[in-house]
Scaffold this motif. Sequence first.
Motif, PDB file in Angstrom:
ATOM      1  N   PHE A 162     -12.665  36.218  10.469  1.00 40.12           N
ATOM      2  CA  PHE A 162     -13.003  36.635  11.833  1.00 40.12           C
ATOM      3  C   PHE A 162     -13.277  38.125  11.878  1.00 40.12           C
ATOM      4  O   PHE A 162     -12.844  38.900  11.023  1.00 40.12           O
ATOM      5  CB  PHE A 162     -11.885  36.274  12.811  1.00 40.12           C
ATOM      6  N   ILE A 166     -13.108  41.162  14.974  1.00 42.95           N
ATOM      7  CA  ILE A 166     -12.762  41.531  16.344  1.00 42.95           C
ATOM      8  C   ILE A 166     -13.369  42.900  16.617  1.00 42.95           C
ATOM      9  O   ILE A 166     -13.102  43.872  15.889  1.00 42.95           O
ATOM     10  CB  ILE A 166     -11.236  41.579  16.554  1.00 42.95           C
ATOM     11  N   GLN A 180      -7.354  33.596  20.282  1.00 40.02           N
ATOM     12  CA  GLN A 180      -8.230  33.761  21.449  1.00 40.02           C
ATOM     13  C   GLN A 180      -7.425  34.160  22.685  1.00 40.02           C
ATOM     14  O   GLN A 180      -7.839  35.042  23.452  1.00 40.02           O
ATOM     15  CB  GLN A 180      -8.999  32.458  21.701  1.00 40.02           C
ATOM     16  N   ILE A 219      -6.227  37.889  22.381  1.00 40.80           N
ATOM     17  CA  ILE A 219      -7.311  38.836  22.643  1.00 40.80           C
ATOM     18  C   ILE A 219      -7.630  38.899  24.128  1.00 40.80           C
ATOM     19  O   ILE A 219      -7.840  39.982  24.691  1.00 40.80           O
ATOM     20  CB  ILE A 219      -8.543  38.456  21.806  1.00 40.80           C
ATOM     21  N   LEU A 223     -14.488  38.421  19.902  1.00 39.99           N
ATOM     22  CA  LEU A 223     -13.962  37.715  18.735  1.00 39.99           C
ATOM     23  C   LEU A 223     -15.069  36.841  18.160  1.00 39.99           C
ATOM     24  O   LEU A 223     -15.632  35.994  18.858  1.00 39.99           O
ATOM     25  CB  LEU A 223     -12.768  36.844  19.122  1.00 39.99           C
TER      26      LEU A 223
END
Length: 393
Positions: free
Chosen positions: A184, A186, A271, A274, A287
């Motif tokens: 991932f 961010i 999720q 964030i 994200l």
Amino acid sequence: MPLTQTLLARVIELRRTIHRFPELSYKEESTSALIRRELETLNIPYRQLATTGIRAEIKGQQEGSSIKNATIALRADMDALPIEEKTGLLFASENPGVMHACGHDGHVAMLLGAAHLLHRGDFSGRVILLFQPAEEAGNGAAQVVTEGGLDQVDMIFGGHIDTHFAPGHFTVDAGLICSYADPFIIRIHGRGGHAARPHEAIDSVVLAANLVMNMQTLVSRQINPSHAAVVTVGKLRAGTVLNAIAEEAVLEGTIRSAHPETRNCLIAALQRLIQGVQDMSNAEIELEFLDGMPAVINDTQAAGLARKAAVELVGREQVGNQEAPSLGGEDFAFYQQQVPGCLVRFGAQVAGDTRGPAHSGRYDFDEKVLTYGTQWLALVARRALDHLSGNCL
């Protein structure tokens, strides 16, 4: 053809040459050229695929008892890592900032050794040798599949050097052995400002630190303790000067999980985390999940054949299980989505455990593993062909 001292010396030489000249994903040009030269000396036909990869084919000269002779694939990955080598080996990397820190140099050498043992074709069926680029990038196997690397293949086998076990030891497991890996990114978009006036800014560094620390509780407080998982931030970039509040920060990492429900839970939890930080701070936080790797799930029949070959080679007491699934990702999984397959582990621990772990600048393995891996690759191909072609006694 037995593994003679002459052939073993050649396999070791190949490993050391590849180690001296490591190359990153999809840039394995000298490695690919070395493989081609070795195949040509054995008169083994091949074609290139997946940029620098190679698919070679050895046709058996014996007739099987089945209507259709079987085809077995053997795979070795080729790429190195962007790591500065610190081993002090006489054959250490000559390419600054690039190193074989995961054993792929050994994998290529062993498969070339197996090519020597198989090239006369004294078996029924076919053996496909897959020299695969970009395992570390996570998508080399998928590209090999897209370009026909598994065409007409019935079953695939591979192995990975593992310094947690002594040379001559194998682990062979059916079922899930390597985790789901979901990378991932961010991106935090705050508001820049003067270091002396933080109330006028939205500090992306503070928000990044908040996220990193809170991510460590996702596994410990939201996942069943009996289910293996880890969330790691491996890279953080922010700021340009010491007396200014950074406007943007970027975090990169992975979620690794050994169960589908754990994977889904962690993705949802990240999720939510964030979203909460974004609502609290008035920053904009994005994200993005990159293409990840599915889990490596060994086929039961393929694992049985792999274990039988290992037991035949080193004895039952030297063939064990890895116990819990590894949280490492492996793109061998993409092959298993197409055909039954099995990935095993070759013990290669250095005596005294004096070297660093995989993916470190001090990584090395005991070259005795080359003896066992070379022989196992050739043997498992023969035994699987016998089984699938109906030639078993």
